[in-house]
Scaffold this motif. Structure first.
Motif, PDB file in Angstrom:
ATOM      1  N   ARG A 161     -38.675  13.450  -9.714  1.00 35.23           N
ATOM      2  CA  ARG A 161     -38.639  15.421 -10.907  1.00 35.23           C
ATOM      3  C   ARG A 161     -37.361  15.557 -10.772  1.00 35.23           C
ATOM      4  NH1 ARG A 161     -44.740  17.656 -10.568  1.00 35.23           N
ATOM      5  NH2 ARG A 161     -45.485  15.959 -11.899  1.00 35.23           N
ATOM      6  N   GLY A 162     -37.231  15.304  -9.692  1.00 34.74           N
ATOM      7  CA  GLY A 162     -35.381  16.026  -8.751  1.00 34.74           C
ATOM      8  C   GLY A 162     -35.630  17.514  -8.840  1.00 34.74           C
ATOM      9  N   ILE A 163     -34.358  17.730  -8.246  1.00 35.73           N
ATOM     10  CA  ILE A 163     -33.756  18.798  -8.260  1.00 35.73           C
ATOM     11  C   ILE A 163     -32.819  19.962  -9.597  1.00 35.73           C
ATOM     12  CG2 ILE A 163     -35.178  18.906  -6.005  1.00 35.73           C
ATOM     13  CD1 ILE A 163     -31.673  19.138  -4.847  1.00 35.73           C
ATOM     14  N   ILE A 164     -32.517  20.356  -9.345  1.00 31.62           N
ATOM     15  CA  ILE A 164     -32.115  21.617 -10.149  1.00 31.62           C
ATOM     16  C   ILE A 164     -30.870  21.976  -9.330  1.00 31.62           C
ATOM     17  CG2 ILE A 164     -31.295  22.956 -12.030  1.00 31.62           C
ATOM     18  CD1 ILE A 164     -33.712  21.845 -13.266  1.00 31.62           C
ATOM     19  N   ILE A 165     -29.255  22.354  -9.340  1.00 30.55           N
ATOM     20  CA  ILE A 165     -28.550  23.233  -8.957  1.00 30.55           C
ATOM     21  C   ILE A 165     -27.858  23.804  -9.532  1.00 30.55           C
ATOM     22  CG2 ILE A 165     -28.909  21.343  -6.488  1.00 30.55           C
ATOM     23  CD1 ILE A 165     -26.377  19.843  -6.868  1.00 30.55           C
ATOM     24  N   PRO A 166     -26.864  24.484  -8.535  1.00 30.27           N
ATOM     25  CA  PRO A 166     -25.852  24.969  -9.413  1.00 30.27           C
ATOM     26  C   PRO A 166     -23.985  24.602  -9.834  1.00 30.27           C
ATOM     27  CG  PRO A 166     -26.327  26.201  -7.326  1.00 30.27           C
ATOM     28  CD  PRO A 166     -27.271  25.221  -7.857  1.00 30.27           C
ATOM     29  N   ALA A 167     -23.255  24.605 -10.244  1.00 29.97           N
ATOM     30  CA  ALA A 167     -22.292  24.189 -10.097  1.00 29.97           C
ATOM     31  C   ALA A 167     -21.844  24.107  -8.825  1.00 29.97           C
ATOM     32  CB  ALA A 167     -21.254  24.654 -10.744  1.00 29.97           C
ATOM     33  N   SER A 168     -21.532  25.480  -7.552  1.00 35.33           N
ATOM     34  CA  SER A 168     -21.360  25.278  -6.760  1.00 35.33           C
ATOM     35  C   SER A 168     -21.621  24.434  -5.565  1.00 35.33           C
ATOM     36  CB  SER A 168     -21.398  27.796  -6.603  1.00 35.33           C
ATOM     37  OG  SER A 168     -23.182  27.886  -6.669  1.00 35.33           O
ATOM     38  N   ILE A 169     -22.995  24.392  -5.653  1.00 35.98           N
ATOM     39  CA  ILE A 169     -23.403  23.856  -4.496  1.00 35.98           C
ATOM     40  C   ILE A 169     -23.366  22.427  -4.301  1.00 35.98           C
ATOM     41  CG2 ILE A 169     -25.446  22.841  -3.457  1.00 35.98           C
ATOM     42  CD1 ILE A 169     -26.732  25.598  -3.758  1.00 35.98           C
ATOM     43  N   ALA A 170     -22.619  21.973  -5.818  1.00 33.70           N
ATOM     44  CA  ALA A 170     -23.045  20.755  -6.312  1.00 33.70           C
ATOM     45  C   ALA A 170     -21.076  20.095  -6.380  1.00 33.70           C
ATOM     46  CB  ALA A 170     -22.336  20.385  -8.404  1.00 33.70           C
ATOM     47  N   MET A 171     -20.295  21.083  -6.245  1.00 33.58           N
ATOM     48  CA  MET A 171     -19.032  20.920  -5.617  1.00 33.58           C
ATOM     49  C   MET A 171     -18.809  20.964  -3.869  1.00 33.58           C
ATOM     50  SD  MET A 171     -16.750  20.496  -8.359  1.00 33.58           S
ATOM     51  CE  MET A 171     -15.784  21.016  -7.363  1.00 33.58           C
ATOM     52  N   TYR A 173     -21.181  20.620  -2.142  1.00 26.02           N
ATOM     53  CA  TYR A 173     -21.671  19.421  -0.855  1.00 26.02           C
ATOM     54  C   TYR A 173     -21.054  18.036  -1.638  1.00 26.02           C
ATOM     55  CZ  TYR A 173     -24.983  16.524   0.735  1.00 26.02           C
ATOM     56  OH  TYR A 173     -26.388  15.633   0.813  1.00 26.02           O
ATOM     57  N   PHE A 174     -20.495  17.841  -3.031  1.00 24.69           N
ATOM     58  CA  PHE A 174     -20.439  16.782  -2.884  1.00 24.69           C
ATOM     59  C   PHE A 174     -18.350  16.759  -4.255  1.00 24.69           C
ATOM     60  CE2 PHE A 174     -24.714  16.193  -4.632  1.00 24.69           C
ATOM     61  CZ  PHE A 174     -25.305  15.159  -3.868  1.00 24.69           C
ATOM     62  N   GLY A 175     -18.363  17.673  -3.956  1.00 24.84           N
ATOM     63  CA  GLY A 175     -17.136  18.154  -4.374  1.00 24.84           C
ATOM     64  C   GLY A 175     -16.868  17.387  -6.139  1.00 24.84           C
ATOM     65  N   SER A 176     -17.861  17.620  -6.866  1.00 22.33           N
ATOM     66  CA  SER A 176     -17.587  17.447  -8.607  1.00 22.33           C
ATOM     67  C   SER A 176     -18.820  18.059  -8.676  1.00 22.33           C
ATOM     68  CB  SER A 176     -17.749  15.664  -8.713  1.00 22.33           C
ATOM     69  OG  SER A 176     -17.876  14.830 -10.066  1.00 22.33           O
ATOM     70  N   ILE A 177     -19.162  17.396 -10.039  1.00 22.13           N
ATOM     71  CA  ILE A 177     -20.260  17.925 -11.111  1.00 22.13           C
ATOM     72  C   ILE A 177     -21.197  17.035 -11.143  1.00 22.13           C
ATOM     73  CG2 ILE A 177     -19.443  20.439 -10.837  1.00 22.13           C
ATOM     74  CD1 ILE A 177     -18.769  19.960 -14.020  1.00 22.13           C
ATOM     75  N   ASP A 178     -20.339  16.018 -11.453  1.00 24.51           N
ATOM     76  CA  ASP A 178     -20.971  14.677 -12.347  1.00 24.51           C
ATOM     77  C   ASP A 178     -22.201  14.451 -11.571  1.00 24.51           C
ATOM     78  OD1 ASP A 178     -21.470  12.796 -14.353  1.00 24.51           O
ATOM     79  OD2 ASP A 178     -19.510  11.769 -13.785  1.00 24.51           O
ATOM     80  N   VAL A 179     -22.995  14.636 -11.381  1.00 25.31           N
ATOM     81  CA  VAL A 179     -23.963  13.787  -9.845  1.00 25.31           C
ATOM     82  C   VAL A 179     -25.216  13.697 -10.605  1.00 25.31           C
ATOM     83  CG1 VAL A 179     -22.199  15.331  -7.757  1.00 25.31           C
ATOM     84  CG2 VAL A 179     -24.086  16.661  -8.747  1.00 25.31           C
ATOM     85  N   VAL A 180     -25.411  13.426 -11.345  1.00 25.43           N
ATOM     86  CA  VAL A 180     -26.743  13.347 -11.585  1.00 25.43           C
ATOM     87  C   VAL A 180     -27.464  11.943 -11.123  1.00 25.43           C
ATOM     88  CG1 VAL A 180     -28.030  13.345 -13.972  1.00 25.43           C
ATOM     89  CG2 VAL A 180     -26.713  15.171 -13.801  1.00 25.43           C
ATOM     90  N   GLY A 181     -28.322  12.160 -10.489  1.00 28.69           N
ATOM     91  CA  GLY A 181     -28.769  10.630  -9.830  1.00 28.69           C
ATOM     92  C   GLY A 181     -28.446  10.266  -8.435  1.00 28.69           C
ATOM     93  N   ASP A 182     -27.594  11.344  -7.985  1.00 29.82           N
ATOM     94  CA  ASP A 182     -27.017  11.253  -6.914  1.00 29.82           C
ATOM     95  C   ASP A 182     -28.378  11.812  -5.940  1.00 29.82           C
ATOM     96  OD1 ASP A 182     -24.926   9.606  -6.782  1.00 29.82           O
ATOM     97  OD2 ASP A 182     -23.705  11.682  -6.987  1.00 29.82           O
ATOM     98  N   SER A 183     -27.849  11.747  -4.861  1.00 28.79           N
ATOM     99  CA  SER A 183     -29.221  12.803  -3.536  1.00 28.79           C
ATOM    100  C   SER A 183     -28.904  13.046  -2.010  1.00 28.79           C
ATOM    101  CB  SER A 183     -30.286  11.482  -2.884  1.00 28.79           C
ATOM    102  OG  SER A 183     -31.040  10.777  -3.464  1.00 28.79           O
ATOM    103  N   MET A 184     -29.474  14.905  -2.257  1.00 25.59           N
ATOM    104  CA  MET A 184     -28.961  15.228  -1.251  1.00 25.59           C
ATOM    105  C   MET A 184     -29.710  15.583  -0.203  1.00 25.59           C
ATOM    106  SD  MET A 184     -28.183  19.291  -3.411  1.00 25.59           S
ATOM    107  CE  MET A 184     -27.765  19.689  -1.524  1.00 25.59           C
ATOM    108  N   MET A 185     -29.340  15.339   0.810  1.00 26.78           N
ATOM    109  CA  MET A 185     -30.287  15.050   2.384  1.00 26.78           C
ATOM    110  C   MET A 185     -30.495  15.845   2.915  1.00 26.78           C
ATOM    111  SD  MET A 185     -30.246  11.714   2.388  1.00 26.78           S
ATOM    112  CE  MET A 185     -31.544  10.812   3.025  1.00 26.78           C
ATOM    113  N   VAL A 186     -31.576  17.037   2.658  1.00 27.83           N
ATOM    114  CA  VAL A 186     -32.387  17.938   2.809  1.00 27.83           C
ATOM    115  C   VAL A 186     -33.091  17.609   4.355  1.00 27.83           C
ATOM    116  CG1 VAL A 186     -34.836  17.855   2.270  1.00 27.83           C
ATOM    117  CG2 VAL A 186     -34.123  19.539   2.875  1.00 27.83           C
ATOM    118  N   ILE A 187     -32.902  18.342   5.230  1.00 31.38           N
ATOM    119  CA  ILE A 187     -33.253  18.505   7.043  1.00 31.38           C
ATOM    120  C   ILE A 187     -34.450  19.168   6.674  1.00 31.38           C
ATOM    121  CG2 ILE A 187     -33.026  18.715   9.636  1.00 31.38           C
ATOM    122  CD1 ILE A 187     -29.789  18.936   7.943  1.00 31.38           C
ATOM    123  N   SER A 188     -35.161  18.451   7.525  1.00 27.59           N
ATOM    124  CA  SER A 188     -37.006  19.093   7.091  1.00 27.59           C
ATOM    125  C   SER A 188     -37.500  18.434   8.251  1.00 27.59           C
ATOM    126  CB  SER A 188     -37.478  18.668   5.779  1.00 27.59           C
ATOM    127  OG  SER A 188     -38.822  19.089   5.694  1.00 27.59           O
TER     128      SER A 188
END
Length: 823
Positions: A161-171, A173-188
């Motif tokens: 189902r994925g997560i929805i993030i704001p542009a500020s976090i995308a920039m 973490y990735f340096g871009s907003i074109d990141v749909v389908g990419d993954s963020m690695m959460v430390i748990s």
């Protein structure tokens, strides 16, 4: 235009001191106006930049029917009610995070690992329903992918189902907003788990209560768990197809629909598990109040404990009035200066009349000079404010920012207002200076007409009135400030230092911390609690049915050492002891208001399984902030099974060894908690944070009062300068005739005393009304003491009279030969 600038430069050179004071007064007024207007705009437009905000309403509930006090908490079952309402376009249900609780708020922050190995800790993650983000963000805010989960409701693989993030976090973490389908690695829990990005939305406005954070869809298991839960665990914002015409009717409709839901669906199992009947559930909902709060108006809703910022309407209204007064003050100040200057310009102006200049062109020139001077002062003030925007201390004073490019319309508006101030201030002096016949004007220096003298007195009176008004009001607020900081809280707060432990801290680690801290020299006591007294607007609460009585009980979970370490007095019974596993101590208000409660009585458990035994009654204390009435039933509870909630560490440190002991105590926390350790802070420091909004407003009023007093002094200086200049010959003749300097000083000063007394008499009752309205915001506040008024008269009147005395002394000691010779 060149001629006008030449005249401005000539007058500035001729009257250097007066011109400098005039510019200083205008700069102070316009700088204070810009500073305060940024705050007025910030508060007046809070949530207004959220798209479709007119259709958005937040659900507030008084879950415990707690004396009219609401929270922005709704409950998950309301989703089924909203699904059936044709007026609702969509809604947002987000698991409620208590921002005022640093432990809980920090618990929901997530750390992410980037490919480069850096760890980033972002803002909270929110668990929410399928349409939570799309309800709050319009289609134009969808930057990439999808911002809802409606097409995944029946998806058997929650991770997809994925997560929805704001542009500020995308920039970030990735340096871009074109990141749909990419993954963020959460430390748990020392593992890294990939979160696939479903969509990216444009950041919500900074000036709103909407959070720019990671949004995750609530799981099916959680949906089932919350299906019948009436605990206000969710924030609910509804987007209506059209704004409701009758909000109260909609509130009642929601309540009736909830009651119908209980009738139609099987709540028996939930009721049985909760230990209450279905009928009691229905009665609970029937007694509860639901309030739909328009998102546009939520900033000033003080009856609701919300996770967003809040303002104080009476204080906001006075701040608006103060901004208007600052502009009026600037115009009067400039008019005062122009009046002082006019008699000294009559010869030059009428010389031009003799040489052929028209009266109207000279009047336009004087008015234009005033307008240009005012705009120049305004530009300087704006430049100063722009420079202050990079000063870190300013962040503690303002909401938002002072940066000029962020307030383009306000900058242009301030400059336009400055121009208007110059025009208004120049009109009467221009008319006066050109009102004499050239032959008459060329004979000497002229004073003001009787109308001009009356205008001068009105100007002085208004300036003194505003100065007294602001001084008395400011003194009232300062007294309230001191009351909040220093009044009796019913416990020892001066030596208490507080730290918030992570919710994941184990009981074993807490005991290790306790033992090491307690062994430090200078530590008089160590204890744990679920929060801090006096620093929040609410505590844990529970509606109880007890011996046929209904009781809405506020309480605090503590350990057995807490009340002794805090110095809370027991008036009947005993303190907690280490052997207590299910004990409760009520306050004096509960003892008096609930006379059926007695020592040794058993009441239902809160967290554990065993009934709580009443072991004592303590004196009344301030358990909430002064915004709410603390003379209500309250209890301290020691209960087995509640240790997980005791995440606030309280350390009582001897003031004689405070600095050294604090360093050692913080080192112990660092050793046991590592990066998650938070340094111990004094209770008074935490108190400053709790009342940040109120204290910030007090500082604004202080700035405005200081500006008004400074401008008044400048105005008085200019008026006395004009008075002594105009009466130089009279003073000289009196000196030659044998008058003493003291007599001349008394002659010049006594005419100002009636203006001071009359202005004070008018300002005092108005200041009292303003103070009463502001203090009414606090349920517990200081009275407005009588001595504030003579003190304000003494300070402001004394400063004004000192300025007049200084100028009069200079005039009285001038060589009379000089003044007589020049006439």
């Amino acid at each position: 235009m060149t001629e006008i600038f030449k005249n401005i430069i000539y007058m500035a050179r001729r009257f250097k001191l007066a011109t400098a004071f005039n510019l200083l007064g205008l700069i102070v007024a316009f700088a204070a106006f810009y500073l305060m207007m940024t705050q007025v705009i910030y508060q007046a437009t809070y949530n207004h930049d959220v798209e479709d905000c007119e259709q958005l309403y937040r659900i507030d509930t008084d879950y415990r029917n707690n004396h009219g006090l609401y929270s922005d908490g709704g409950f998950y079952p309301i989703a089924r009610v909203l699904d059936s309402m044709p007026e609702v376009e969509s809604y947002s249900l987000m698991y409620r995070i208590y921002d005022d609780d640093p432990v809980v708020a920090d618990y929901y922050k997530q750390s992410f690992l980037r490919k480069d190995g850096d760890t980033i800790k972002f803002t909270h993650e929110f668990y929410c329903n399928e349409t939570a983000v799309s309800t709050l963000a319009s289609r134009s805010q969808v930057l990439k992918g999808s911002i809802d989960w409606r097409d995944t409701i029946h998806n058997p693989y929650p991770k997809r189902r994925g997560i929805i993030i704001p542009a500020s976090i995308a920039m970030d973490y990735f340096g871009s907003i074109d990141v749909v389908g990419d993954s963020m690695m959460v430390i748990s829990q020392d593992q890294t788990i990939p979160w696939t990005i479903r969509g990216v939305y444009q950041n919500f406005p900074e000036n709103s209560e909407l959070k720019n954070c990671v949004y995750r869809m609530i799981t099916d298991a959680d949906k089932e768990a919350f299906k019948y839960d009436l605990t206000p665990s969710f924030r609910c914002i509804i987007k209506f197809k059209q704004a409701p015409h009758d909000v109260e009717a909609m509130n009642n409709s929601l309540k009736l629909s909830l009651l119908d839901l209980i009738d139609k669906e099987g709540w028996d199992n939930y009721a049985e598990a909760s230990g209450i009947s279905v009928q009691s559930l229905k009665q609970f909902i029937n007694d509860m109040h639901i309030s739909l709060t328009p998102l546009k108006e939520s900033f000033f809703v003080t009856k609701t404990l919300s996770s967003g910022e809040h303002g104080i309407k009476p204080m906001f209204d006075i701040l608006e009035l103060a901004c208007l007064l600052l502009i009026i003050f600037a115009a009067i100040h400039f008019l005062n200066f122009a009046l002082v200057e006019s008699p000294m310009r009559i010869r030059g102006i009428n010389t031009r009349l003799v040489l052929g200049a028209s009266r109207h062109s000279l009047q336009r020139g004087i008015i234009l000079e005033c307008a240009i001077t005012s705009v120049i002062a305004c530009v300087i003030a704006l430049i100063i404010c722009g420079a202050l925007s990079s000063w870190s201390s300013v962040d503690q004073l303002i909401d938002g920012t002072l940066e000029l490019h962020r307030h383009g319309m306000l900058v242009l508006g301030t400059i336009a207002v400055a121009g208007a101030v110059g025009v208004v201030a120049g009109m009467y002096p221009a008319s006066f200076a050109t009102s004499f016949t050239p032959a008459m004007a060329l004979k000497g220096i002229f004073g003001l007409t009787p109308q001009g003298h009356r205008l001068r007195k009105v100007i002085l009176g208004f300036q003194l009135f505003v100065s007294f008004l602001m001084a008395i009001y400011m003194a009232t607020l300062i007294h309230e400030w001191l009351y909040i900081l220093n009044s009796n809280y019913g416990y020892n707060k001066s030596n208490v230092h507080i730290s918030s432990l992570p919710l994941t801290t184990s009981d074993i680690k807490k005991q290790e911390i306790f033992k090491e801290l307690a062994s430090l020299p200078g530590v008089k006591g160590v204890s744990f609690s679920d929060g801090t007294l006096g620093l929040s607007d609410s505590h844990g609460g529970e509606p109880l049915e007890l011996h046929g009585h209904s009781l809405n009980l506020d309480y605090s979970l503590v350990d057995c050492h807490y009340m002794i370490d805090m110095g809370i007095d027991i008036i009947e019974g005993r303190h907690f002891i280490p052997e207590d596993t299910a004990a409760i101590i009520f306050n004096k208000a509960a003892h008096e208001q609930l006379d059926w409660i007695t020592l040794g009585m058993k009441i239902p458990p809160i967290m554990g399984e065993d009934s709580l035994t009443i072991v004592g009654f303590c004196d009344n204390i301030r358990y909430n902030t002064t915004r709410f009435n603390n003379n209500q039933p309250f209890a301290f509870i020691v209960e087995a099974g509640s240790e997980w909630y005791l995440s606030t560490l309280n350390v009582n440190i001897d003031s004689n060894t405070e600095s050294k002991t604090l360093d050692k105590a913080n080192a112990i926390l660092q050793k046991h908690l590592g990066k998650e350790a938070k340094p111990l802070m004094s209770f008074d420091s935490k108190l400053q944070e709790t009342y940040e909004t109120e204290f910030r407003y007090f500082k604004w009023i202080f700035i405005i009062s200081l500006a008004c007093t400074l401008i008044t002094l400048i105005g008085v200086f200019c008026l006395t300068m004009f008075e002594t200049e105009y009466r130089r010959k009279e003073i000289g003749i009196r000196k030659v005739a044998g008058a003493k300097s003291g007599e001349i000083i008394l002659m010049l000063c006594r005419q100002y005393i009636p203006s001071i007394l009359i202005s004070f008499a008018v300002a005092a009752p108005i200041a009292y009304i303003c103070g009463e309205q502001t203090l009414a915001y606090f349920a517990e506040h200081t009275p407005i003491h009588w001595w504030i008024y003579p003190l304000a008269l003494l300070i402001v009147g004394g400063i004004v009279m000192s300025t007049i005395l200084l100028q009069s002394w200079r005039a009285a000691h001038e060589n009379p030969v000089n003044s007589i010779k020049t006439e």
